[in-house]
Design an enzyme around this catalytic site. Structure first.
Site, short mmCIF file in Angstrom:
data_model
loop_
_atom_site.label_atom_id
_atom_site.label_comp_id
_atom_site.label_asym_id
_atom_site.label_seq_id
_atom_site.Cartn_x
_atom_site.Cartn_y
_atom_site.Cartn_z
N HIS A 422 29.53 27.97 -38.02
CA HIS A 422 28.73 28.48 -39.14
C HIS A 422 27.34 28.95 -38.74
O HIS A 422 26.65 29.61 -39.51
CB HIS A 422 28.62 27.43 -40.23
CG HIS A 422 28.60 28.01 -41.61
ND1 HIS A 422 28.30 29.34 -41.85
CD2 HIS A 422 28.82 27.46 -42.82
CE1 HIS A 422 28.34 29.58 -43.15
NE2 HIS A 422 28.65 28.46 -43.76
N ASP A 426 29.35 33.79 -40.85
CA ASP A 426 29.18 33.34 -42.23
C ASP A 426 30.49 33.48 -43.01
O ASP A 426 31.44 34.10 -42.55
CB ASP A 426 28.04 34.09 -42.94
CG ASP A 426 28.34 35.59 -43.02
OD1 ASP A 426 27.45 36.37 -42.65
OD2 ASP A 426 29.45 35.97 -43.46
#
Lengths: 452, 372
Positions: A422, A426
């Site tokens: 992450h 995204d």
């Protein structure tokens, strides 16, 4: 000391009477167990392996050591019950026949055996070795067997021994346990099976309560030891611990979806025989791999963040005896589906033979795990550093779905679970990538437009 | 595999053993059995089974068997010292460790194996080998074969055609030997040559010998003929039927517990782990870019696992932390190329991502793997 001379006529019995009483031996007498005659006039041997160490307790017939002489390997077994107090030789030293091999401390309550040459002794005279008497019924068993019985609350006197002189073997305990727990043993029509023949075949020394036949040893071991075992982590597993710990530092986020593979299943059925003719087994993986690459290409952003990799080497997780290994298919971007399939076959063969090379196992840029072949639908895969994402494919299930016309049809559904770093990828990017991947697989014809 | 000879019947072993008078004309019953399997582990397991379970007080057994390509090392030997493990893996030749002593042999279907089971009292290797020689001479009178005092059988006074080994237990013993009929001598010599350098151990070394196939002396000879001739001689010697009972080493009803024995013989812990302690002290060159560097490696291997390891690299060729990480992980690991490969490649994942570093690492690891 009490010495007895035996002749065979003394052994025609079926009762337990001992022929001489326990002696006037002092507590913990040390007996020197001498190396017996090996045969062929051999006088010296080399000690190759000790099975016991000082302080261990042994029973009669337990293996003490392995010696070698002139291409013959000899297992030396103990003549006594007791505790090993001294080993007279180190490994690879020469031991001499007739000289002491080990010192054994014999239990106070037991008598001392008469001096005898082990080679000449007929089995019967071992009756004279003392063993515990429980209500007039002798129970011969090694410490290991006694321990197993104790751990399972079994009275040795209730177990039928099938070893020499009705010695209770581990198999007998397991058999007894199986009967208690009602476990199913392999069928044993007594007429056709030979049990391990007790050595005292010529002397039917049957204890008073033994009316049953000798049971079969169970070939499938039922382990009831109930003890925790600690094993150190070594080698490959140690390295995996390190990898997984590093992986845990990556903030994972997951994204899952369902893919309708109905059309792909059909396509593969058509292509399978063509690949077979060319000597290659075609699974679904080559499609998943190639499409992944294509999807990535179409997604510039994803491409950029995967460090502008010139080579897309897609790793395929493999489950082997050792554990998880991930060989990779190199340069997927320039390979055809067939080439990928062929390479997968090669890696799988090497993987099962334990012969994968360093080149096969390094350089992976992304991993796909087909955990569905074992089972499961959705998973939460862990990214393998230094990669940035991983995909896990569940099993293909036949499920009812609605088509465009609102009709129910049989669909081949597979679940995919992605995990991504992450910090770099995204949610939206991942979703778009997954959708693109999904659309190719659901409409295989569309692959023709973009697959390079 | 079922043999066509009319002299053989597929009776169950249990029948023979339950009715001892049926097959034998005298109290010293000789039983001849032949394996239907060519799997070295299954056949070795049969030997174990007979050794552990059969009462040989009034009986002697001759076991006849053949194996598909395999290298068989003695109980106390070091496979790295004895054969080319890399070649074995490449050619899919099995490696087995037997329970008897002696040296390393190569088996294939052109080699026959004979095992003589007796009580310890009746253990007599010379007699067994003389029996084999007698059988050979009866089959082929012009053969110049004799038994040496090292229990080898030589052809023409110089070529070894049979090697011997034995196992003695508390009450029973067996003596087994090979006999080269038509084995692949080329493969034999290439697999029995160890490429591993710098090994130091007290394991029993093999004594290399020139070998020859009996087939080269008499092209009409086949393994079947040899087996029959030896069985006949044995039957005569023990005044028993020349009837060979076939046994299936996978049959639990005839040989209860045999599959466990077979499995045990195949475990890494038995085949490799039983190797007596040894050390490896060697060096190799790594050519990288424009330079060549010397690397010195010292390892102690016990029970097949690396007990201690030291790698001497030129300073800073690899970050010292990385090197010590490799050494730390190798310690306790199996002395095995597959284990080391997976270990090394897994460790690479947590290294700094630098192509140069990765290349050096791979080079070092590949050389380490070559030692195994």
């Amino acid at each position: 000391k009490y010495v007895c001379v035996f002749d065979k006529s003394a052994f025609k019995f079926s009762h337990q009477q001992r022929l001489f009483r326990t002696s006037a031996v002092s507590c913990g007498q040390i007996v020197q167990f001498k190396l017996s005659d090996i045969g062929e006039g051999i006088t010296e041997v080399t000690v190759k392996e000790w099975y016991i160490k000082e302080g261990d307790s042994v029973s009669q017939f337990d293996s003490i050591c392995e010696v070698q002489s002139d291409k013959a390997s000899v297992t030396i077994t103990s003549r006594y019950d007791g505790i090993i107090r001294k080993l007279h030789y180190n490994l690879d030293e020469i031991a001499y026949v007739g000289k002491p091999l080990v010192d054994i401390e014999i239990d106070a309550s037991k008598g001392i055996a008469p001096e005898e040459d082990v080679v000449e002794t007929p089995p019967m005279s071992h009756e004279e070795h003392t063993h515990q008497e429980i209500k007039g019924h002798k129970t011969l068993a090694t410490p290991a067997v006694r321990r197993l019985a104790m751990e399972n609350n079994i009275k040795l006197s209730e177990v039928v021994g099938t070893g020499k002189d009705n010695r209770i073997l581990k198999e007998d305990i397991l058999n007894y346990l199986a009967k208690q727990t009602g476990a199913i043993l392999p069928p044993s029509p007594k007429g056709e099976i030979i049990p391990p023949l007790p050595k005292s075949e010529t002397v039917p020394a049957a204890p008073k309560d033994k009316a049953r036949k000798i049971p079969l040893p169970v070939s499938r071991p039922l382990v009831f030891s109930g003890k925790d075992k600690t094993e150190p982590i070594t080698g490959f597993h140690k390295a995996m611990v390190k990898t997984m710990s590093a992986a845990l530092k990556i903030p994972h986020f997951g994204y899952c979806d369902e893919i309708d593979l109905t059309q792909l299943v059909q396509l593969r059925e058509e292509l399978k025989p063509l690949a077979q003719i060319r000597g290659v087994k075609l699974s679904f993986m080559p499609f998943f791999i190639k499409v992944r690459c294509a999807a990535e290409h179409c997604m510039e952003y994803l491409c950029r963040i995967c460090q502008n990799l010139a080579s897309h080497n897609i790793g395929v997780a493999m489950d082997t005896e050792q554990g998880l290994i991930v060989p990779n298919v190199k340069n997927v971007q320039v390979c055809s589906v067939f080439e990928i399939a062929s390479e997968l076959n090669r890696l799988q063969a090497l993987g099962s033979a334990g012969q994968l090379g360093t080149n096969d196992l390094t350089g992976g840029t992304f991993t796909l795990s087909n955990i569905g072949t074992i089972g499961g639908t959705y998973t939460k895969p862990v990214i393998l550093p230094p990669e940035v994402a991983i995909g896990a494919l569940g099993k293909i299930q036949v499920l009812p779905r609605f088509n465009g016309k609102g009709e129910v049809f049989k669909a081949q559904i597979m679940n995919v679970s992605w995990s991504a770093d992450h910090r770099i990828i995204d949610g939206a990017t991942m979703a778009r990538f997954s959708n693109l991947w999904k659309s190719y697989l659901e409409n295989p014809a569309s692959m023709l437009l973009d697959l390079k | 595999m079922v043999f066509q000879s009319s002299l053989k019947t597929c009776l169950q072993l249990s029948c023979i053993l339950r009715t001892p008078k049926a097959g034998f004309r005298s109290s010293s019953g000789g039983l001849i059995i032949q394996s239907v399997s060519n799997d070295v582990y299954q056949n070795l397991a049969v030997e174990d089974w007979i050794h552990d379970h059969m009462n040989l007080e009034n009986r002697q057994v001759l076991f006849l068997w053949r194996n598909s390509p395999a290298v068989v090392i003695g109980r106390h030997q070091n496979p790295w010292q004895e054969c080319n493990l890399r070649l074995l893996r490449q050619k899919n030749i099995k490696l087995a460790r037997r329970r008897s002593g002696g040296g390393t042999v190569y088996h294939d279907l052109g080699n026959i194996n004979l095992t003589f089971f007796t009580t310890r009292k009746k253990y007599e290797r010379m007699e067994n080998l003389k029996l084999v020689v007698k059988a050979l001479k009866a089959l082929c009178p012009q053969l110049d074969v004799h038994v040496t005092d090292r229990y080898d059988i030589l052809l023409d006074r110089q070529y070894k055609i049979s090697g011997t080994a034995a196992k003695l237990g508390r009450t029973t013993a067996y003596h087994h030997c090979t006999l080269l009929c038509n084995a692949d001598k080329f493969v034999l010599s290439s697999v029995l040559k160890s490429p591993y350098k710098g090994l130091k151990s007290n394991a029993t070394p093999s004594v290399p010998a020139s070998v020859k196939n009996l087939f080269e002396e008499d092209p009409s000879l086949t393994c079947e003929m040899l087996l029959d001739a030896i069985a006949e001689e044995y039957a005569t010697r023990h005044q028993t039927d020349h009837q060979i009972t076939l046994i299936n080493p996978a049959d639990e009803t005839v040989l209860p517990g045999i599959n466990n024995k077979t499995k045990e013989l195949q475990t890494w812990d038995w085949v490799y782990g039983k190797t007596p302690k040894f050390s490896v002290s060697t060096c190799f060159n790594i050519a990288y870019k424009d330079s060549v560097l010397d690397v010195k490696v010292d390892m102690d291997v016990k029970h097949g696992r690396i007990e201690g390891c030291n790698i001497d690299l030129p300073e800073q060729w690899l970050p010292p932390a990385l090197c010590s990480e490799l050494v730390k992980n190798l310690t306790g690991s199996k002395f095995c190329p597959n284990e080391t490969t997976t270990l090394a490649t897994t460790l690479l994942r947590v290294c700094p991502q630098d192509d140069d570093l990765h290349s050096r690492w791979n080079l070092l690891c590949e050389n380490m793997i070559m030692l195994m």
